[in-house]
Write a protein that holds these residues in place. Structure first.
Motif, mmCIF file in Angstrom:
data_model
loop_
_atom_site.group_PDB
_atom_site.id
_atom_site.type_symbol
_atom_site.label_atom_id
_atom_site.label_comp_id
_atom_site.label_asym_id
_atom_site.label_seq_id
_atom_site.Cartn_x
_atom_site.Cartn_y
_atom_site.Cartn_z
ATOM 1 N N ARG B 8 0.836 -1.202 0.000
ATOM 2 C CA ARG B 8 0.000 0.000 0.000
ATOM 3 C C ARG B 8 0.875 1.259 0.000
ATOM 4 N NH1 ARG B 8 -3.911 0.127 2.569
ATOM 5 N NH2 ARG B 8 -4.665 -1.970 2.900
ATOM 6 N N LYS B 9 0.466 2.181 -0.840
ATOM 7 C CA LYS B 9 1.201 3.443 -0.939
ATOM 8 C C LYS B 9 0.640 4.478 0.033
ATOM 9 C CE LYS B 9 3.763 2.233 -4.556
ATOM 10 N NZ LYS B 9 3.834 0.906 -5.163
ATOM 11 N N THR B 10 -0.537 4.164 0.605
ATOM 12 C CA THR B 10 -1.191 5.136 1.481
ATOM 13 C C THR B 10 -0.334 5.418 2.716
ATOM 14 O OG1 THR B 10 -2.454 3.220 2.203
ATOM 15 C CG2 THR B 10 -3.606 4.849 0.874
ATOM 16 N N LEU B 11 -0.539 6.561 3.270
ATOM 17 C CA LEU B 11 0.231 6.984 4.444
ATOM 18 C C LEU B 11 -0.147 6.178 5.676
ATOM 19 C CD1 LEU B 11 0.025 10.822 3.803
ATOM 20 C CD2 LEU B 11 2.031 9.318 3.521
ATOM 21 N N GLY B 12 0.667 6.312 6.707
ATOM 22 C CA GLY B 12 0.381 5.637 7.964
ATOM 23 C C GLY B 12 1.544 4.807 8.426
ATOM 24 N N ARG B 13 1.408 4.275 9.587
ATOM 25 C CA ARG B 13 2.456 3.465 10.184
ATOM 26 C C ARG B 13 2.734 2.237 9.330
ATOM 27 N NH1 ARG B 13 2.041 2.320 16.561
ATOM 28 N NH2 ARG B 13 3.746 0.845 16.803
ATOM 29 N N PRO B 14 3.969 1.917 9.068
ATOM 30 C CA PRO B 14 4.259 0.714 8.268
ATOM 31 C C PRO B 14 3.969 -0.546 9.086
ATOM 32 C CG PRO B 14 6.287 1.680 9.069
ATOM 33 C CD PRO B 14 5.197 2.622 9.481
ATOM 34 N N PRO B 15 3.387 -1.571 8.431
ATOM 35 C CA PRO B 15 3.045 -2.802 9.148
ATOM 36 C C PRO B 15 4.283 -3.514 9.686
ATOM 37 C CG PRO B 15 2.663 -3.031 6.776
ATOM 38 C CD PRO B 15 2.983 -1.612 7.027
ATOM 39 N N LEU B 43 -0.305 -17.188 19.497
ATOM 40 C CA LEU B 43 0.098 -16.800 18.147
ATOM 41 C C LEU B 43 0.724 -15.409 18.178
ATOM 42 C CD1 LEU B 43 0.151 -17.226 15.113
ATOM 43 C CD2 LEU B 43 -2.239 -16.543 15.011
ATOM 44 N N ALA B 44 0.104 -14.520 18.923
ATOM 45 C CA ALA B 44 0.621 -13.148 19.026
ATOM 46 C C ALA B 44 2.039 -13.138 19.599
ATOM 47 C CB ALA B 44 -0.311 -12.308 19.885
ATOM 48 N N MET B 52 -4.074 -8.180 19.979
ATOM 49 C CA MET B 52 -4.925 -7.291 19.215
ATOM 50 C C MET B 52 -4.359 -6.883 17.872
ATOM 51 S SD MET B 52 -7.607 -7.446 20.367
ATOM 52 C CE MET B 52 -8.236 -6.449 19.038
ATOM 53 N N ALA B 53 -3.040 -6.979 17.732
ATOM 54 C CA ALA B 53 -2.444 -6.662 16.434
ATOM 55 C C ALA B 53 -2.949 -7.640 15.377
ATOM 56 C CB ALA B 53 -0.924 -6.714 16.536
#
Lengths: 222, 222
Positions: B8-15, B43-44, B52-53
């Motif tokens: 994704r090119k959209t802004l925001g925190r990188p996964p 799993l988390a 929650m991630a």
DNA sequence: ACCTGAACACCGTTCAAGT
DNA sequence: ACCTGAACACCGTTCAAGT
């Protein structure tokens, strides 16, 4: 699963709750809210006791579930008039078991048990095995054939009631629709051809037809 | 089940974690300890994150399980050489699916899904439906026949792996033995007759025989 | 013999806040 | 957009004690 048997004469505190009462209450909870609502804690409060009291009457939750299945079979598998013709008898007996179990959606979780073991259910097994032998199968082959019938029956119930549950859940079904809408016509031509009819086709009740085919095929071999 | 698709090119925190990473780790947990060990919390932590991630990448645990089944099918259903004869083709395709799924005991919990939906699995469905049509069934009847095969296959796997699990659990199996030892010879003569051989007989792998019978029966009707 | 209370060691998921 | 912490509302089962 040892029955609690006759009223015990031995000394000690008199029981306040019984196995029967536990099963009865469990059945009510499951009937009302599905098997997901049946927890040891809730069962305890509804029976007017504490969770740990239950463990004096059943080994654990899994035993409770199997007890519940047996109870259901004893209560709902009324023996029908069976036709004299052995092939017909097999079909009627298997369909009776199927219909009784399919009417009971919570059964799926327990149905994965190895076999139906309530004495009432065993009568149906007897009828099917007997019909198969009368049709000319050896006893050993008859047991194998009965198992094939049971696999087919259990699979039909498990797959169909889970599908129905998912449909009720909504939007989970749309995944299937999406996959079928995007089918590669070149690679999967047959599926693309029936894609539009898949939902109604698989919704039809084809248990009796499949059963007849299976039984005929099983009888072909001798 | 929308794929996360292109970067994704959209802004925001990188996964920090990806769907692939989640599925990969889930697969490892399940392979090592069975499906019972797979919890969102574990799993988390194994993925180095918080429970929650995960919910940012999968809707809920059920979606994760379906994703896992599709992943398994994509990974383990290698397409075999199929015979030209349509009846043989049906048998080989169904057996290939059966064997791959039966080799994977955790699958049962998810197998109760309506159908196999990974694109890789659909190729097998296509082969079976195509074989049935080539044998002379109409497309609609072919879908019904395929479903019968799927019911039989899913049922066989579910019943047998649950039985195996119970046997490993020990002493749960003795219930069956006890019931069979106490059979009323008058009322259930056939079962009494085979009671001693029931365990070995039902332990035999009769999937291919039953499948052949079912397919033959299904083809009989046209 | 039968039951209770408290505790252990967990669950899946929501919600509000942080970066 | 993605992740975190704390909390909610639960589970099945064990253990030690009571009657």
């Amino acid at each position: 699963m040892p029955q609690p048997s006759a009223p015990r004469k031995t000394l000690g505190r008199p029981p306040r709750i019984s196995r029967e009462e536990i099963i009865e209450t469990a059945r009510r909870i499951v009937d009302e809210g599905g098997v997901g609502k049946l927890t040891m804690r809730r069962l305890a409060t509804e029976v007017g006791s504490t969770p740990m009291a239950l463990y004096h009457h059943v080994r654990d939750k899994e035993e409770l579930l199997v007890l519940l299945l047996d109870d259901y079979a004893d209560r709902n598998l009324r023996r029908p008039e069976l036709p004299a013709d052995p092939r017909e008898r097999i079909l009627v007996a298997a369909t009776a078991v199927h219909d009784a179990l399919a009417a009971c959606p919570w059964i799926v979780e327990v149905l994965t048990a190895d076999d139906l073991m309530s004495t009432n259910a065993l009568w149906f097994v007897e009828q099917i095995v007997d019909g198969l032998i009368e049709c000319g199968l050896s006893p050993d082959r008859a047991v194998h054939a009965y198992r094939a019938v049971w696999y087919y029956t259990a699979g039909e119930i498990v797959v169909r009631t889970t599908a129905a549950r998912r449909r009720a859940d909504d939007e989970r079904a749309t995944y299937r629709e999406q996959v079928f809408a995007d089918l590669d016509t070149r690679e999967l031509p047959r599926l693309a051809q029936v894609a539009g009819r898949w939902a109604p086709l698989t919704a039809e009740d084809t248990y009796p037809n499949g059963l007849r085919a299976l039984v005929d095929g099983l009888l072909l071999s001798r």
